[in-house]
Enzyme design. Structure first.
Site, PDB file in Angstrom:
ATOM      1  N   ASP A  52      21.845   5.597 -20.698  1.00  9.31           N
ATOM      2  CA  ASP A  52      21.674   6.767 -19.835  1.00  9.31           C
ATOM      3  C   ASP A  52      22.270   6.506 -18.454  1.00  9.31           C
ATOM      4  OD1 ASP A  52      20.257   9.389 -19.104  1.00  9.31           O
ATOM      5  OD2 ASP A  52      19.340   7.989 -17.698  1.00  9.31           O
ATOM      6  N   GLU A 124      23.205   7.782 -26.330  1.00  8.23           N
ATOM      7  CA  GLU A 124      23.013   6.957 -25.135  1.00  8.23           C
ATOM      8  C   GLU A 124      22.786   5.497 -25.507  1.00  8.23           C
ATOM      9  OE1 GLU A 124      21.205  10.184 -21.957  1.00  8.23           O
ATOM     10  OE2 GLU A 124      19.802   9.035 -23.194  1.00  8.23           O
TER      11      GLU A 124
END
Length: 234
Positions: A52, A124
């Site tokens: 992320d 992610e």
């Protein structure tokens, strides 16, 4: 237990990346529900956390150079649209990450392989694993290859709306009071939860929404608040 070597090889061929450490790729593709049934396995939550952060940096970098005259607020809005759950989920599905994941039986039976939150998290996590395996340049190339078209669509206005950002912008024109999101209710078993989120502004509940993930519920709550046009009533 590793994923079948042949399956890993096919996936790497498809996504255009060959991992030096197959164990990192396996970890990125392991949903938390799998570790409930196999406690010795590592799930992808830590890699998702790392990915992320890497994703935000790389998308910010692309937008910064792609739009040299854009103000900070516009860059932030574009970035939010690129890295939103629905955008990452579509990209992950195209890459075949859902089919490649290890997950618990209950999660799989409830449609977890195609759940947007699961797919977005897997993307992610994969990016985080690639960063650890081969560094920032490899991660940058991966983002450019697979999210480049998404970035161009966002810049051109061809993307799903980010209701949270839109609501924030409208309300901030009235006051600096922060917009807060709260989870009002969680229902269902762990592998098939639904969430009800609320938007709080000046201490009042101005919108509610339901989704299969907290992020989706918050977006739906913001959409409901926008429909009420609360900024016109103040």
């Amino acid at each position: 237990m590793l994923l079948a070597g042949e399956s890993l090889a096919r996936l790497q061929e498809h996504i255009g990346v060959h991992f030096r450490s197959p164990a990192l790729l396996e970890e990125a593709l392991t949903h938390s529900s799998y570790t409930f049934e196999n406690p010795e396995a590592k799930n992808n939550q830590r890699l998702e956390f790392l990915g992320d952060a890497v994703l935000e940096v790389l998308v910010s970098e692309v937008l910064f150079h792609r739009l040299p005259e854009a103000p900070e607020g516009e860059l932030t809005k574009f970035r939010a649209a690129v890295v939103c759950e629905s955008s990452l989920a579509r990209t992950a599905a195209h890459l075949g990450l859902g089919l490649a994941m290890r997950m618990g039986r209950g999660e799989e039976l409830s449609g977890g392989r195609w759940r947007p939150s699961v797919l977005a998290d897997a993307f992610e996590a994969l990016l985080g694993a690639l960063y650890l395996d081969q560094g920032l340049d490899a991660a940058r190339t991966f983002v450019s290859r697979h999210l480049g078209p998404v970035i161009e669509d966002v810049i051109a206005g061809r993307h799903e709306p980010d209701y949270k950002t839109e609501l924030q912008e409208k309300l901030q024109k009235m006051s600096r009071e922060p917009v807060k999101y709260v989870i009002l209710k969680e229902e269902g078993p762990d592998h098939a939860k639904t969430f009800t989120a609320g938007v709080i502004y000046h201490g009042a509940l101005i919108g509610q929404g339901v989704g299969r993930s907290k992020k989706e519920a918050e977006q739906q709550a913001a959409k409901a608040a926008l429909a009420r046009r609360v900024w016109r009533k103040r």
